[in-house]
Design a protein around this motif. Structure first.
Motif, PDB file in Angstrom:
ATOM      1  N   THR A   1      -6.720  12.704   2.291  1.00 40.04           N
ATOM      2  CA  THR A   1      -6.584  14.067   2.787  1.00 40.04           C
ATOM      3  C   THR A   1      -5.989  14.846   3.271  1.00 40.04           C
ATOM      4  O   THR A   1      -6.495  16.231   3.668  1.00 40.04           O
ATOM      5  CB  THR A   1      -7.936  13.421   3.713  1.00 40.04           C
ATOM      6  N   LEU A   2      -4.124  14.245   3.882  1.00 40.22           N
ATOM      7  CA  LEU A   2      -2.943  15.098   3.815  1.00 40.22           C
ATOM      8  C   LEU A   2      -2.974  16.166   3.103  1.00 40.22           C
ATOM      9  O   LEU A   2      -2.511  17.241   3.418  1.00 40.22           O
ATOM     10  CB  LEU A   2      -2.274  14.379   4.359  1.00 40.22           C
ATOM     11  N   ALA A   3      -3.264  15.962   2.190  1.00 38.16           N
ATOM     12  CA  ALA A   3      -2.560  16.764   0.626  1.00 38.16           C
ATOM     13  C   ALA A   3      -3.616  18.144   0.737  1.00 38.16           C
ATOM     14  O   ALA A   3      -2.424  18.658   0.449  1.00 38.16           O
ATOM     15  CB  ALA A   3      -2.506  15.924  -1.025  1.00 38.16           C
ATOM     16  N   PRO A   4      -4.849  17.603   0.264  1.00 34.67           N
ATOM     17  CA  PRO A   4      -5.260  19.405   0.290  1.00 34.67           C
ATOM     18  C   PRO A   4      -5.447  20.762   1.572  1.00 34.67           C
ATOM     19  O   PRO A   4      -5.200  21.519   1.825  1.00 34.67           O
ATOM     20  CB  PRO A   4      -6.732  18.805  -0.030  1.00 34.67           C
ATOM     21  N   ILE A   5      -4.203  19.289   3.043  1.00 40.54           N
ATOM     22  CA  ILE A   5      -5.218  20.497   3.912  1.00 40.54           C
ATOM     23  C   ILE A   5      -3.329  20.770   4.341  1.00 40.54           C
ATOM     24  O   ILE A   5      -3.557  21.782   4.729  1.00 40.54           O
ATOM     25  CB  ILE A   5      -5.157  19.590   5.247  1.00 40.54           C
ATOM     26  N   LEU A   6      -2.441  20.033   4.223  1.00 44.47           N
ATOM     27  CA  LEU A   6      -0.844  20.564   4.073  1.00 44.47           C
ATOM     28  C   LEU A   6      -0.091  20.337   3.069  1.00 44.47           C
ATOM     29  O   LEU A   6       1.235  20.608   4.193  1.00 44.47           O
ATOM     30  CB  LEU A   6      -0.650  19.328   5.098  1.00 44.47           C
ATOM     31  N   GLY A   7      -0.936  20.124   1.778  1.00 43.41           N
ATOM     32  CA  GLY A   7      -0.069  20.148   0.724  1.00 43.41           C
ATOM     33  C   GLY A   7       1.027  18.393   0.640  1.00 43.41           C
ATOM     34  O   GLY A   7       0.840  17.797   1.685  1.00 43.41           O
ATOM     35  N   GLY A   8       1.020  18.510  -0.545  1.00 45.56           N
ATOM     36  CA  GLY A   8       1.568  17.321  -1.203  1.00 45.56           C
ATOM     37  C   GLY A   8       2.872  16.504  -0.466  1.00 45.56           C
ATOM     38  O   GLY A   8       3.014  15.572  -0.315  1.00 45.56           O
ATOM     39  N   ALA A   9       3.414  17.412   0.510  1.00 40.63           N
ATOM     40  CA  ALA A   9       5.198  16.781   0.469  1.00 40.63           C
ATOM     41  C   ALA A   9       4.232  16.035   2.370  1.00 40.63           C
ATOM     42  O   ALA A   9       5.333  15.594   2.354  1.00 40.63           O
ATOM     43  CB  ALA A   9       5.646  17.941   1.447  1.00 40.63           C
ATOM     44  N   SER A  10       2.945  16.121   2.739  1.00 44.41           N
ATOM     45  CA  SER A  10       3.327  16.123   3.899  1.00 44.41           C
ATOM     46  C   SER A  10       1.993  14.355   3.030  1.00 44.41           C
ATOM     47  O   SER A  10       2.411  13.451   4.067  1.00 44.41           O
ATOM     48  CB  SER A  10       1.870  16.623   4.376  1.00 44.41           C
ATOM     49  N   SER A  11       2.012  14.107   2.553  1.00 45.20           N
ATOM     50  CA  SER A  11       0.586  13.389   1.737  1.00 45.20           C
ATOM     51  C   SER A  11       1.524  11.382   1.646  1.00 45.20           C
ATOM     52  O   SER A  11       2.306  11.133   1.971  1.00 45.20           O
ATOM     53  CB  SER A  11      -0.028  13.257   1.403  1.00 45.20           C
ATOM     54  N   THR A  12       3.547  12.847   1.219  1.00 42.59           N
ATOM     55  CA  THR A  12       4.759  11.975   0.370  1.00 42.59           C
ATOM     56  C   THR A  12       5.267  11.358   1.307  1.00 42.59           C
ATOM     57  O   THR A  12       5.648   9.802   1.312  1.00 42.59           O
ATOM     58  CB  THR A  12       5.241  12.833  -0.647  1.00 42.59           C
TER      59      THR A  12
ATOM     60  N   GLU B   1       6.550  15.604   9.440  1.00 44.24           N
ATOM     61  CA  GLU B   1       4.924  15.675   9.350  1.00 44.24           C
ATOM     62  C   GLU B   1       4.202  16.676  10.619  1.00 44.24           C
ATOM     63  O   GLU B   1       3.167  17.419  10.583  1.00 44.24           O
ATOM     64  CB  GLU B   1       4.020  14.576   9.322  1.00 44.24           C
ATOM     65  N   ILE B   2       4.755  16.541  12.018  1.00 45.28           N
ATOM     66  CA  ILE B   2       4.763  17.431  13.305  1.00 45.28           C
ATOM     67  C   ILE B   2       4.904  19.132  12.542  1.00 45.28           C
ATOM     68  O   ILE B   2       4.067  19.439  13.304  1.00 45.28           O
ATOM     69  CB  ILE B   2       4.970  16.910  14.300  1.00 45.28           C
ATOM     70  N   PHE B   3       6.221  18.868  11.603  1.00 43.22           N
ATOM     71  CA  PHE B   3       6.600  20.347  12.093  1.00 43.22           C
ATOM     72  C   PHE B   3       5.188  20.930  10.543  1.00 43.22           C
ATOM     73  O   PHE B   3       5.288  21.947  10.758  1.00 43.22           O
ATOM     74  CB  PHE B   3       7.830  20.545  11.108  1.00 43.22           C
TER      75      PHE B   3
ATOM     76  N   LEU C   1       0.930  -0.878   0.182  1.00 46.49           N
ATOM     77  CA  LEU C   1      -0.274  -0.063   0.017  1.00 46.49           C
ATOM     78  C   LEU C   1       0.654   1.340   0.272  1.00 46.49           C
ATOM     79  O   LEU C   1       0.435   2.031   0.131  1.00 46.49           O
ATOM     80  CB  LEU C   1      -0.711   0.548   1.306  1.00 46.49           C
ATOM     81  N   GLY C   2       1.953   0.984   1.175  1.00 47.10           N
ATOM     82  CA  GLY C   2       2.904   2.668   0.711  1.00 47.10           C
ATOM     83  C   GLY C   2       3.419   2.476  -0.694  1.00 47.10           C
ATOM     84  O   GLY C   2       3.840   3.300  -1.144  1.00 47.10           O
ATOM     85  N   PHE C   3       4.025   1.577  -1.272  1.00 51.05           N
ATOM     86  CA  PHE C   3       4.578   1.328  -3.041  1.00 51.05           C
ATOM     87  C   PHE C   3       2.804   2.129  -3.866  1.00 51.05           C
ATOM     88  O   PHE C   3       3.283   2.952  -4.325  1.00 51.05           O
ATOM     89  CB  PHE C   3       4.836   0.771  -3.639  1.00 51.05           C
ATOM     90  N   HIS C   4       2.139   1.496  -3.767  1.00 53.41           N
ATOM     91  CA  HIS C   4       1.100   2.173  -4.215  1.00 53.41           C
ATOM     92  C   HIS C   4       0.446   3.789  -4.226  1.00 53.41           C
ATOM     93  O   HIS C   4       0.446   4.720  -5.360  1.00 53.41           O
ATOM     94  CB  HIS C   4      -0.705   1.675  -3.574  1.00 53.41           C
ATOM     95  N   LEU C   5       0.409   4.032  -3.217  1.00 53.97           N
ATOM     96  CA  LEU C   5      -0.122   5.490  -2.670  1.00 53.97           C
ATOM     97  C   LEU C   5       1.432   6.457  -3.313  1.00 53.97           C
ATOM     98  O   LEU C   5       1.771   7.670  -3.338  1.00 53.97           O
ATOM     99  CB  LEU C   5       0.091   5.951  -1.227  1.00 53.97           C
ATOM    100  N   LEU C   6       2.873   6.101  -3.017  1.00 53.23           N
ATOM    101  CA  LEU C   6       3.680   6.674  -3.290  1.00 53.23           C
ATOM    102  C   LEU C   6       4.413   7.108  -4.723  1.00 53.23           C
ATOM    103  O   LEU C   6       4.669   8.258  -5.010  1.00 53.23           O
ATOM    104  CB  LEU C   6       5.650   6.537  -2.697  1.00 53.23           C
TER     105      LEU C   6
END
Length: 424
Positions: A290-301, A179-181, A126-131
């Protein structure tokens, strides 16, 4: 003849035990607990912590702290058993119990090992799939190649494998520091909830029970005792005590890092999802999306990267545990690459027929719950017996604490199983 890397590390350890080569310090003793701690930051923990943070904010941070303290005690006992006896927990069970009991324990432990392999392999896929954005089946193929590569490090001795697993734990930790940053949580509020127990309604109690009940993974109890049984062998009681002292430091450092990563998972979910009113983010795919639209693409990556490395490392650890289980209980051993290939098949089947990976992860955690008492109870029993442990036998207070922890965790898992099957 030139010494192997494993022999060099063992000699370094002996130098410290002999108190003659202080320049090595504690480094020769660090490693086994870092391999064991991977089980506490596996893909199943991702799902549980994200659900806790998104539904109840920072309320359940204290549950992770309590869980981590219990895990430290259990893993310390497992490591101590290997040092004191020169045997791992399955081997001690085989020697001390009847053959019928040992075979029964082996069969349930094999089921647990298979469920573990399935969950961790799916998490990495799933990690490979999302990344990478590839379909799940090609992602599973990539996971298989990576898993074989990690296991191949064993041919060079225990140190390279420990170093890679430790580096992976570090990468996961760095991902969550970032992520915490990005999330910028209120640290004062987090600190308060870390030490002040509290709930937010009946459902939060059930989720807290789930987090506590999933504290200890049975396969890693078996494994940790094997990682310390012959790594550095003490020659007398003084050396055994000294080695155990270093081992406790190893456990403390590794499990503290694992606990902080788990806290970071929940805090990130609370800071991002709960704060935004998204209280039902439970699947790993949903969290990533959900992370990308809130914190940006870097957070979802970063999230996908942490999940990938979590799945890969815990998959390798699960395979090692399965090997220890078979060798210890029934004195049988198969090539570890054959075992890895066989245990990958269920994951490919699950992915091939289109079963939801998140649901499969939940099912695997239910199966794991069955095995916890069968690992915990023998561990507490043996480490409290002087005829087994010698000078490293538990102090009375340690035994009382271990009995309470084992009883609590076992009871919580029985409760969770009853909830799962509608019996409670």
């Amino acid at each position: 003849m030139m010494a192997t890397r494993t022999e060099v590390q063992a000699l370094a350890g002996r130098g410290v035990l002999d108190l003659r080569k202080r320049r090595f310090g504690i480094l020769p003793f660090l490693g086994p607990a870092f391999i064991a701690c991977v089980a506490y930051i596996d893909p199943g923990n991702f799902a549980t912590n994200i659900a806790g943070g998104s539904k109840y904010g920072y309320t359940l941070v204290w549950v992770i702290v309590a869980s981590n303290l219990m895990a430290m005690l259990i893993q310390t006992l497992s490591a101590k058993l290997g040092i004191a006896t020169g045997r791992n927990l399955p081997e001690v069970c085989r020697e001390r119990f009847s053959r019928r009991t040992a075979i029964g324990l082996w069969l349930q432990a094999e089921a647990i090992a298979m469920a573990t392999d399935l969950a961790e392999f799916l998490g990495a896929a799933l990690g490979f799939h999302l990344l990478l954005g590839v379909a799940l089946f090609p992602a599973a193929l990539l996971t298989g190649v990576a898993a074989f590569a990690i296991l191949g490090l064993q041919r060079f001795g225990f140190r390279p494998l420990e170093a890679v697993i430790t580096a992976i734990v570090g990468i996961i930790g760095l991902c969550y520091v970032a992520e915490i940053f990005y999330a910028n949580p209120p640290l004062g509020t987090v600190a308060r909830h870390a030490v002040v127990p509290g709930f937010a309604g009946g459902d939060s109690v059930l989720l807290a029970v789930g987090i506590l009940g999933a504290t200890v993974m049975p396969h890693v109890i078996y494994l940790h005792s094997a990682l310390t049984q012959s790594r550095i062998v003490p020659e007398n009681d003084h050396e055994a005590r000294l080695l155990f002292r270093y081992t406790r430091i190893d456990v403390l450092i590794a499990m503290t890092i694992a606990g902080l990563i788990n806290m970071a998972m929940l805090v990130m979910a609370a800071s991002v999802f709960f704060k935004s009113g998204l209280h039902h983010v439970e699947s790993l795919e949903g969290a990533h999306r959900t992370l990308a639209p809130i914190l940006g693409g870097a957070s979802s990556t970063l999230f996908a990267l942490a999940l990938l490395f979590s799945g890969l490392s815990s998959s390798a650890v699960g395979t090692l545990s399965g090997q220890i289980v078979m060798q210890g209980f029934v004195r049988r051993r198969i090539p570890i690459f054959v075992r890895r290939a066989v245990t990958m098949l269920p994951a490919f089947v699950v992915i091939g027929i289109g079963v939801d990976p998140s649901r499969t992860l939940v099912f695997s955690q239910v199966v794991l719950s069955f095995g916890i008492p069968f690992a915990l109870i023998p561990l507490v029993l043996f480490t409290s017996r002087k005829d087994v442990m010698g000078v490293l036998v538990n102090h009375r207070a340690t035994t009382i604490a271990a009995v309470l922890v084992a009883g609590l965790i076992s009871a919580l898992n029985i409760f969770l199983l009853g909830q799962t099957f509608g019996l409670a």
